[in-house]
Design a protein around this motif. Structure first.
Motif, PDB file in Angstrom:
ATOM      1  N   SER A 111       8.682  -6.827  12.112  1.00 43.92           N
ATOM      2  CA  SER A 111       7.903  -6.335  10.968  1.00 43.92           C
ATOM      3  C   SER A 111       7.662  -4.834  11.041  1.00 43.92           C
ATOM      4  CB  SER A 111       6.565  -7.086  10.877  1.00 43.92           C
ATOM      5  OG  SER A 111       5.686  -6.702  11.923  1.00 43.92           O
ATOM      6  N   TYR A 142       2.970  -7.389   8.462  1.00 41.40           N
ATOM      7  CA  TYR A 142       2.740  -8.079   7.193  1.00 41.40           C
ATOM      8  C   TYR A 142       1.373  -8.735   7.150  1.00 41.40           C
ATOM      9  CZ  TYR A 142       7.188  -6.989   5.205  1.00 41.40           C
ATOM     10  OH  TYR A 142       8.236  -6.290   4.663  1.00 41.40           O
ATOM     11  N   GLN A 163       8.647  -3.506   7.372  1.00 41.09           N
ATOM     12  CA  GLN A 163       7.470  -3.236   6.541  1.00 41.09           C
ATOM     13  C   GLN A 163       7.627  -1.820   5.983  1.00 41.09           C
ATOM     14  OE1 GLN A 163       5.278  -3.232   4.277  1.00 41.09           O
ATOM     15  NE2 GLN A 163       3.984  -4.750   5.294  1.00 41.09           N
TER      16      GLN A 163
END
Length: 465
Positions: free
Chosen positions: A90, A278, A94
Motif C-alpha cells: 500500500s 488504505y 496509495q
C-alpha cells in the motif's frame, strides 16, 4: 483521483469571449488560439503523472473487485481486504496524496492565471463546480436508474445494496475536491503571504484531529480530516507550482523524502497508526501527509526526465486524451466494473462459467484478462460521455470583481453535500434522488452567477476588460 488540468478543456468558445490577443481562450485551454501551441507555462510532467495515477486507480479498483459464489450465495467483496502482506504494498499503490499535490499545482496555476486576467474568486470556483458537478449528475442519475431497474426485475435487495455501496465508495474524492477547490483562492493568498505558516497551520490542524480522535476514542472525529489532511497536501502543490521545492538541491530533496518515510515508518509500524496506507485513508490521517511529502520529493527529482517522456508526440496525445476526460474516467470506471461483475455472475448462473475464488491461484491468473476487459469497457463509455465534462463552461469565464457570493458558497455546500448523501445512503434510490436535486440546485446557482458575470462584463467597455 482525476486530473484537474491547469488549463481547462473547452471544445469551443463563442466568438464574443475570444478577447483581443486570445487571452480568454488561452486561460481556458492552455492553447494560444493565434498560434495553436500550448502555453509555455504548461508542465507536461504533471499531465503525464496525473494520467498515470488515474490509470493506477482504475487498475487497483479493478483488482479489488472480488466476485464469486459461496455457500451463502453471491459474494461481492473487496478482494484486497483479505490479502496477506498488503500493508507494505500500500505504500507504493496509495497514490491519492500525489493526486492532491498535483491537483494543488494545477489549481495554483489556473487561479493565478485567471486572477492576472481580472477574474474573481467566484469566477474560479464557478469554473471548478461546473467541471466537477456536471459529470456527477450524469453518473448518479444513470446508476440510480440502473439500480431501480434491478429492483423491479427482482434482483435480491442485498446484492443491489452491495453494488450501490461499491459504486459510491470512490465518490468521496469528488466531495472533498469540491471543498478543496472552493478554498483555492483563499489558500493561495495565504500561501503567497506566509507559505510556511499556512502549511504548518493546516498540518497542525490535521494532527490535532488525529490526537483528539485517539484521546476520545470517537472514530467519527477522524472524518474532519477529510478537510485538513487534503488541504495540507493540496498546499504542498502550491510549493511545487512556485518552484520552491526545486530550489533545494537534489540531495536535500532526497533527504526530506527519506525523513518523511522514516517518520511514517515510526508512526505506523511501531507507532499508533496502521501500516496499511488504505486504512489511513478512511478516515484520513497525517500518515498521508508524510507519504505526500515523500511522493512530492520523488516527483521533483524525476521531473526533468518525466517531462522529456511526456513531450513525445504519441505520449502527449494519449495524456491529453486522458486529461480532457479525467473526471469522466474517474466517475464512470466503478459503475463499469460493477456492470462487468454482474455480467460474470449472469454467465455463471446461465452457462456455468466458473468463477475462481478471490485471491486463489486461478483468480490471479485471470486478473490480466480482467484488467483488459475493464479497460476495453471503460473506453467507449468515456468516449460517449466525455463531452459532458467540457460542456457549457465558456460563458462562466468572464471578468468579475466580487469575492465569493452567498450563491456560490451555497452551490459549493450543495455539491459537497450531495456526495455526502450518496456516501451515507450507499446509492439508495431516495438518497440518489435527493443528491440529484442538490446537484441540480448547485448548478442552477452557478448558472445564475455566470449569467450575472456575463451581464457585468458586457457593461464594461472593452478597453477595461
Amino acid at each position: 483521483m482525476p486530473r484537474e488540468p491547469p488549463y481547462f478543456y473547452a471544445p469551443s468558445v463563442p466568438r464574443r469571449f475570444r478577447s483581443a490577443g486570445g487571452n480568454i481562450m488561452t486561460t481556458l485551454t492552455g492553447i494560444d488560439s493565434r498560434r495553436g501551441t500550448t502555453a509555455k507555462t504548461r508542465d507536461r510532467s504533471v499531465d503525464l503523472v496525473r494520467a498515470i495515477l488515474l490509470i493506477v486507480v482504475v487498475g487497483l479498483h479493478s483488482i479489488m473487485a472480488g466476485v464469486g459464489v459461496g455457500a451463502g450465495g453471491i459474494v461481492m467483496e473487496n478482494a484486497l481486504d483479505n490479502l496477506p502482506g498488503f500493508a507494505p504494498v500500500s505504500w507504493f499503490v496509495q497514490v491519492m496524496p500525489l493526486f492532491f499535490v498535483l491537483g494543488g499545482f494545477s489549481s495554483f496555476t489556473q487561479w493565478t492565471r485567471m486572477r492576472e486576467r481580472g477574474h474573481s474568486p467566484a469566477d474560479y470556483v464557478v469554473t471548478r463546480l461546473h467541471r466537477l458537478l456536471l459529470p456527477a449528475v450524469a453518473v448518479i442519475g444513470t446508476v440510480a436508474a440502473a439500480l431501480l431497474v434491478m429492483t423491479i426485475i427482482g434482483v435480491p435487495a442485498d446484492l443491489i445494496a452491495t453494488a450501490g455501496f461499491r459504486i459510491s465508495q470512490p465518490l468521496w474524492f469528488l466531495g472533498v475536491y469540491v471543498l478543496c477547490s472552493a478554498l483555492v483562492p483563499l489558500l493561495v493568498g495565504a500561501h503567497e503571504r506566509r507559505p510556511v505558516l499556512s502549511l504548518a497551520l493546516l498540518g497542525t490542524a490535521a494532527l490535532s484531529v488525529d490526537m483528539l480522535r485517539a484521546s476520545t476514542g470517537i472514530s467519527g472525529l477522524g472524518f474532519v480530516n477529510l478537510v485538513f489532511v487534503w488541504l495540507t497536501v493540496q498546499q504542498l502543490g502550491f510549493w511545487l507550482a512556485e518552484g520552491r521545492c526545486e530550489r533545494w538541491g537534489v540531495r536535500t530533496r532526497v533527504a526530506v523524502g527519506v525523513a518523511a518515510l522514516l517518520a511514517l515508518f515510526l508512526l505506523s509500524v511501531p507507532g499508533p497508526y496502521s501500516p496499511d496506507m488504505y486504512e489511513n485513508l478512511n478516515p484520513p490521517t497525517i500518515c498521508l501527509i508524510l507519504l505526500g511529502i515523500a511522493q512530492l520529493m520523488l516527483f521533483t527529482v524525476l521531473r526533468a526526465r518525466l517531462r522529456e517522456v511526456a513531450e513525445r508526440p504519441r505520449i502527449a496525445g494519449l495524456v491529453n486524451a486522458v486529461g480532457a476526460r479525467s473526471m469522466t474516467i474517474y466517475l464512470w470506471h466503478m459503475p463499469v466494473i460493477i456492470a462487468l461483475a454482474a455480467g460474470l455472475l449472469f454467465l455463471n448462473a446461465t452457462v456455468a462459467v466458473p468463477l475462481p475464488d478471490p485471491l486463489s491461484a486461478g483468480w490471479w491468473l485471470t486478473r490480466p484478462f480482467w484488467l483488459v476487459a475493464v479497460g476495453l469497457a471503460v473506453i467507449p463509455v468515456v468516449a460517449r460521455l466525455g463531452w459532458i465534462e467540457g460542456a457549457k463552461r465558456a460563458e462562466l469565464f468572464l471578468s468579475g470583481t466580487r469575492m465569493l457570493t452567498p450563491r456560490v458558497i451555497a452551490a459549493v455546500l450543495l455539491g459537497a453535500g450531495a456526495v455526502l448523501v450518496i456516501l451515507v445512503t450507499g446509492f439508495a434510490l431516495g438518497g440518489a434522488i435527493i443528491a440529484l436535486g442538490m446537484l441540480a440546485a448547485a448548478l442552477r446557482l452557478v448558472a445564475v452567477t455566470g449569467a450575472r458575470s456575463t451581464a457585468r462584463s458586457a457593461a464594461v467597455p472593452a478597453h477595461h476588460q
